[in-house]
Design a protein around this motif. Structure first.
Motif, PDB file in Angstrom:
ATOM      1  N   THR A   1      33.529  26.372  51.525  1.00 32.19           N
ATOM      2  CA  THR A   1      32.091  26.451  51.808  1.00 32.19           C
ATOM      3  C   THR A   1      31.601  27.678  51.063  1.00 32.19           C
ATOM      4  OG1 THR A   1      32.498  25.520  53.980  1.00 32.19           O
ATOM      5  CG2 THR A   1      30.373  26.628  53.647  1.00 32.19           C
TER       6      THR A   1
ATOM      7  N   THR B   1      28.357  38.205  57.560  1.00 33.23           N
ATOM      8  CA  THR B   1      28.324  39.180  58.652  1.00 33.23           C
ATOM      9  C   THR B   1      28.750  40.540  58.077  1.00 33.23           C
ATOM     10  OG1 THR B   1      30.645  38.854  59.213  1.00 33.23           O
ATOM     11  CG2 THR B   1      29.046  37.399  60.306  1.00 33.23           C
TER      12      THR B   1
ATOM     13  N   GLU C   1      31.189  42.329  58.856  1.00 31.23           N
ATOM     14  CA  GLU C   1      32.647  42.295  58.644  1.00 31.23           C
ATOM     15  C   GLU C   1      33.004  41.515  57.367  1.00 31.23           C
ATOM     16  OE1 GLU C   1      36.314  40.519  61.150  1.00 31.23           O
ATOM     17  OE2 GLU C   1      34.604  41.279  62.317  1.00 31.23           O
ATOM     18  N   GLU C   2      32.344  40.373  57.196  1.00 35.12           N
ATOM     19  CA  GLU C   2      32.605  39.567  55.985  1.00 35.12           C
ATOM     20  C   GLU C   2      32.194  40.320  54.718  1.00 35.12           C
ATOM     21  OE1 GLU C   2      32.016  35.036  57.774  1.00 35.12           O
ATOM     22  OE2 GLU C   2      30.306  36.120  56.932  1.00 35.12           O
TER      23      GLU C   2
ATOM     24  N   GLU D   1      34.733  42.908  53.888  1.00 30.45           N
ATOM     25  CA  GLU D   1      35.950  42.309  53.328  1.00 30.45           C
ATOM     26  C   GLU D   1      35.707  41.805  51.901  1.00 30.45           C
ATOM     27  OE1 GLU D   1      37.696  39.084  55.590  1.00 30.45           O
ATOM     28  OE2 GLU D   1      39.245  38.828  54.051  1.00 30.45           O
TER      29      GLU D   1
ATOM     30  N   LYS E   1      34.348  30.188  51.908  1.00 30.72           N
ATOM     31  CA  LYS E   1      35.112  30.311  53.149  1.00 30.72           C
ATOM     32  C   LYS E   1      35.825  29.011  53.457  1.00 30.72           C
ATOM     33  CE  LYS E   1      31.783  31.947  55.905  1.00 30.72           C
ATOM     34  NZ  LYS E   1      31.144  32.472  57.121  1.00 30.72           N
ATOM     35  N   LYS E   2      37.000  29.151  54.067  1.00 35.34           N
ATOM     36  CA  LYS E   2      37.747  27.995  54.563  1.00 35.34           C
ATOM     37  C   LYS E   2      38.615  28.475  55.712  1.00 35.34           C
ATOM     38  CE  LYS E   2      40.801  24.320  52.904  1.00 35.34           C
ATOM     39  NZ  LYS E   2      40.144  23.084  52.525  1.00 35.34           N
ATOM     40  N   ASP E   3      38.570  27.763  56.816  1.00 34.91           N
ATOM     41  CA  ASP E   3      39.363  28.118  57.994  1.00 34.91           C
ATOM     42  C   ASP E   3      39.217  29.601  58.364  1.00 34.91           C
ATOM     43  OD1 ASP E   3      40.280  25.490  57.833  1.00 34.91           O
ATOM     44  OD2 ASP E   3      41.987  26.075  56.562  1.00 34.91           O
ATOM     45  N   GLY E   4      37.998  30.108  58.257  1.00 25.93           N
ATOM     46  CA  GLY E   4      37.733  31.487  58.667  1.00 25.93           C
ATOM     47  C   GLY E   4      38.198  32.552  57.682  1.00 25.93           C
ATOM     48  N   HIS E   5      38.717  32.141  56.513  1.00 25.54           N
ATOM     49  CA  HIS E   5      39.167  33.127  55.524  1.00 25.54           C
ATOM     50  C   HIS E   5      38.265  33.109  54.297  1.00 25.54           C
ATOM     51  CE1 HIS E   5      42.899  34.064  57.569  1.00 25.54           C
ATOM     52  NE2 HIS E   5      43.093  32.769  57.753  1.00 25.54           N
ATOM     53  N   LEU E   6      38.183  34.255  53.614  1.00 23.83           N
ATOM     54  CA  LEU E   6      37.424  34.347  52.370  1.00 23.83           C
ATOM     55  C   LEU E   6      38.345  34.073  51.188  1.00 23.83           C
ATOM     56  CD1 LEU E   6      35.318  37.615  52.874  1.00 23.83           C
ATOM     57  CD2 LEU E   6      34.417  35.292  52.560  1.00 23.83           C
TER      58      LEU E   6
END
Ligand code: TYD
Length: 234
Positions: A85, A144, A146-147, A150, A182-187
């Motif tokens: 995404t 966010t 946090e994102e 990162e 993003k995929k499964d909460g990871h960048l």
């Protein structure tokens, strides 16, 4: 893996679905554009050169523990990638002042930037990719805090890997642009990392080896791209 219908066609790449919803085929075309698509050409071998360099760099990042969308190279011009995404941001890292930084701000082209400068633009051609700041990123709900933290950390890590690799081959990494998904909460680092999305200067001669050759119309851009590919792909 079966290539199905066209999902999206950008200025230089086309993206196709596969029978696996988690995987996409990305085809690097021979098209080249500059100045928001006002200058356009189709140049033989451009797609394969950028596919080669891009998959090579994604592989190098993976070896250094950085998550990218690369699954594998399929053939000369195509790669199999994770379906992410995408976040509509252009994350630019600058080691040396050039391009829009020199155009928009009082700084001389070639000035070293230490620490590197991160610039984040909103990816929206209809608005000419305006520059964002952190507060705008949050207000527009693009990431966010946090994102974003990162994302910047990954961008600097990518910079270190690419800058060191290129420096050993006599090339200065002036600046480059990354896109994230993003995929499964990871960048993950997505899109491409090629001569279309970086500025590269020969350390000895200062000569441009990237899309600026095309932008300025000085010299044969495919010759420059061949030169870079031969120097970096081992
Ligand atoms: P920048 O100097 O901001 O823009 P321009 O290339 O239009 O002068 O570009 C910094 C780096 O990011 C440069 O290596 C090109 C790359 N880039 C892209 O690949 N796509 C883009 O839309 C932008 C703005 C930059």
């Amino acid at each position: 893996m079966k290539q199905l219908d066209l999902l999206y066609s950008g200025k230089a790449k086309s993206v196709y679905r596969t029978e696996n919803p988690g995987e996409l085929v990305i085809k690097f075309r021979d098209d080249i554009t500059a100045f928001d698509g006002q200058k356009k050409d189709t140049l033989a071998e451009k797609g394969s050169l950028n596919a080669g360099v891009s998959t090579f760099f994604f592989g190098l990042l993976e070896k250094n523990g950085i998550k990218t969308h690369l699954i594998r190279k399929i053939d000369d011009t195509t790669m199999l990638a994770r379906n992410l995404t995408m976040i509509p941001l252009e994350v630019i890292v600058r080691n040396i002042a050039a391009g829009s930084m020199v155009k928009n701000f009082p700084i001389v082209k070639g000035t070293p930037l230490d620490p590197p400068v991160i610039v984040i633009d909103f990816k929206d051609d209809t608005r000419h990719d305006p520059m964002l700041n952190d507060d705008l990123v949050f207000a527009l709900k693009l990431a966010t805090p946090e994102e974003l933290r990162e994302l910047k950390q990954i961008a600097l890590q990518v910079n270190r890997v690419l800058r060191d690799y290129l420096a050993e081959r006599g090339i200065d990494l002036v600046d480059f642009k990354l896109e994230f998904g993003k995929k499964d909460g990871h960048l993950f680092v997505g899109d491409e990392i090629s001569m279309d999305s970086m500025r590269l200067w020969d350390k000895k001669t200062g000569e441009s080896l990237d899309k600026d050759v095309y932008r300025t119309g000085q010299g044969d851009v495919i010759t420059s791209y061949h030169h870079v590919a031969a120097r970096i792909i081992t």
